[in-house]
Write an enzyme that holds these catalytic residues in place. Structure first.
Site, short mmCIF file in Angstrom:
data_model
loop_
_atom_site.label_atom_id
_atom_site.label_comp_id
_atom_site.label_asym_id
_atom_site.label_seq_id
_atom_site.Cartn_x
_atom_site.Cartn_y
_atom_site.Cartn_z
N GLU A 23 0.88 -1.18 0.11
CA GLU A 23 0.08 -0.06 -0.21
C GLU A 23 0.82 1.38 0.03
O GLU A 23 1.84 1.25 0.46
CB GLU A 23 -0.79 0.03 1.24
CG GLU A 23 -1.96 -1.13 1.39
CD GLU A 23 -2.98 -1.03 2.05
OE1 GLU A 23 -3.16 0.19 2.68
OE2 GLU A 23 -3.96 -1.81 2.23
N HIS A 83 -4.46 6.72 -0.05
CA HIS A 83 -3.82 5.28 0.13
C HIS A 83 -4.41 4.43 -0.89
O HIS A 83 -5.43 4.41 -1.60
CB HIS A 83 -3.88 4.55 1.60
CG HIS A 83 -4.96 4.30 1.76
ND1 HIS A 83 -6.31 5.00 2.61
CD2 HIS A 83 -5.64 2.79 2.08
CE1 HIS A 83 -7.16 4.19 2.52
NE2 HIS A 83 -6.84 2.77 2.64
N HIS A 85 -5.38 0.41 -2.29
CA HIS A 85 -5.70 -0.84 -1.95
C HIS A 85 -5.41 -2.05 -3.06
O HIS A 85 -5.96 -2.20 -3.96
CB HIS A 85 -7.34 -0.92 -1.67
CG HIS A 85 -7.82 -0.65 -0.60
ND1 HIS A 85 -9.16 -0.83 -0.09
CD2 HIS A 85 -7.33 -0.03 0.50
CE1 HIS A 85 -9.42 -0.11 1.05
NE2 HIS A 85 -8.41 0.32 1.51
N ASP A 96 -10.39 0.94 8.36
CA ASP A 96 -10.30 2.32 7.80
C ASP A 96 -11.31 3.12 8.74
O ASP A 96 -10.98 4.24 9.26
CB ASP A 96 -10.55 2.49 6.17
CG ASP A 96 -9.63 2.06 5.37
OD1 ASP A 96 -8.36 1.88 5.76
OD2 ASP A 96 -10.04 1.56 4.23
#
Lengths: 156, 125
Positions: A23, A83, A85, A96
């Site tokens: 990530e 960010h 995934h 999250d």
């Protein structure tokens, strides 16, 4: 709604692709206008998570403090974070949700087999029960630099 | 005695958009208590249901995390600056499942066949 320049959106996607299968993460700087948030600068941050980086990211308090200082220097706000995934949908996880703060925008890039795919943005409800998806408006004009000199020293 | 407390961006909507507030207290805990008394809605974002600070909420006295000092009993004076600093964390839906002593990395879409393979045939286990 959150508005972001196409060039910056592409930079976020490139960052997500470059760190695959791990990530990536970074900061969104900008301002809040009548039509919502407007991203002016992005800053990539090293994923500080020491393990499980393919499914977790961490921005340390020290990096966050530097981001706030940078925002103040730019005359902007920390609008949120992005960010990726890897090989997962661009939807926020329960993890999250539990780690989110209100007001901020959380931009998520899905990366499928190394290639960036969907990009979504989410904001936490005041009561912390759920994320609400917010529209991403892509500004196809060249990203407007707010201050001369910004763009070096880690700025994407 | 008033001590300066810096408010992070996402919590400023609850503090009349103030970047910092001056609060009375002699410990970090007293300041946090005063903060959530003045701005009650902050409590749910700073504290878990059990009344402890959320794991990603860090409180610094100047440059030091109170977790490594005396936690909420850390003394403060009017010369100090207290900062509330979030750690930013997240990740995808993958999770760990412990089955009969094995730890499996799975996600919601992991098939039953895949889980059976992980348990019975995966070289990792």
């Amino acid at each position: 709604m959150i508005t972001i320049a196409l060039t910056q959106l592409n930079q976020i996607k490139a960052h997500a692709s470059a760190t695959y299968p791990e990530e990536c993460c970074g900061v969104l700087f900008g301002e809040e206008g009548e039509s919502g948030k407007i991203v002016r600068e992005i800053l990539d941050i090293p994923n500080a998570k020491e393990e499980n980086r393919e499914r977790r990211f961490l921005i340390t308090p020290e990096e966050y403090r530097r981001s706030e200082q940078e925002a103040e220097r730019l005359g902007l706000e920390v609008l949120g974070f992005y960010h990726s995934h890897p090989d997962h949908p661009a939807r926020p996880s329960q993890f999250d949700l539990e780690h989110a703060m209100p007001w901020w925008s959380y931009v998520i890039v899905s990366v499928k087999k190394g290639m960036p795919a969907d990009v979504t943005s989410w904001s936490l409800d005041d009561d912390r029960r759920e994320f609400r998806e917010e529209k991403i408006a892509v500004d196809e004009r060249e990203a407007r630099r707010v201050m001369p000199g910004v763009g070096s020293g880690g700025m994407l | 005695m008033a001590v300066k407390v810096l408010i992070p961006t996402p919590l400023r909507p609850y503090t009349n958009k103030e970047r910092s507030v001056f609060l009375s207290g002699t410990t970090a805990g007293e300041l946090l208590n005063e903060l959530t008394t003045q701005f009650p809605v902050l409590k749910q974002h700073l504290y878990s249901g059990d009344g402890t600070l959320r794991s990603y909420v860090n409180v610094y006295v100047n440059d030091d995390d109170i977790r490594y000092l005396q936690q909420e009993q850390t003394p403060v004076t009017e010369k100090d600056t207290v900062s509330i600093i979030p750690s930013i964390a997240g990740g995808n839906r993958q999770c760990r499942l412990k089955v009969e002593g094995l730890t499996l990395e799975i996600q919601k879409t992991t098939s039953k066949k895949r889980i059976e393979w992980l348990i019975n045939e995966s070289p990792i286990n």
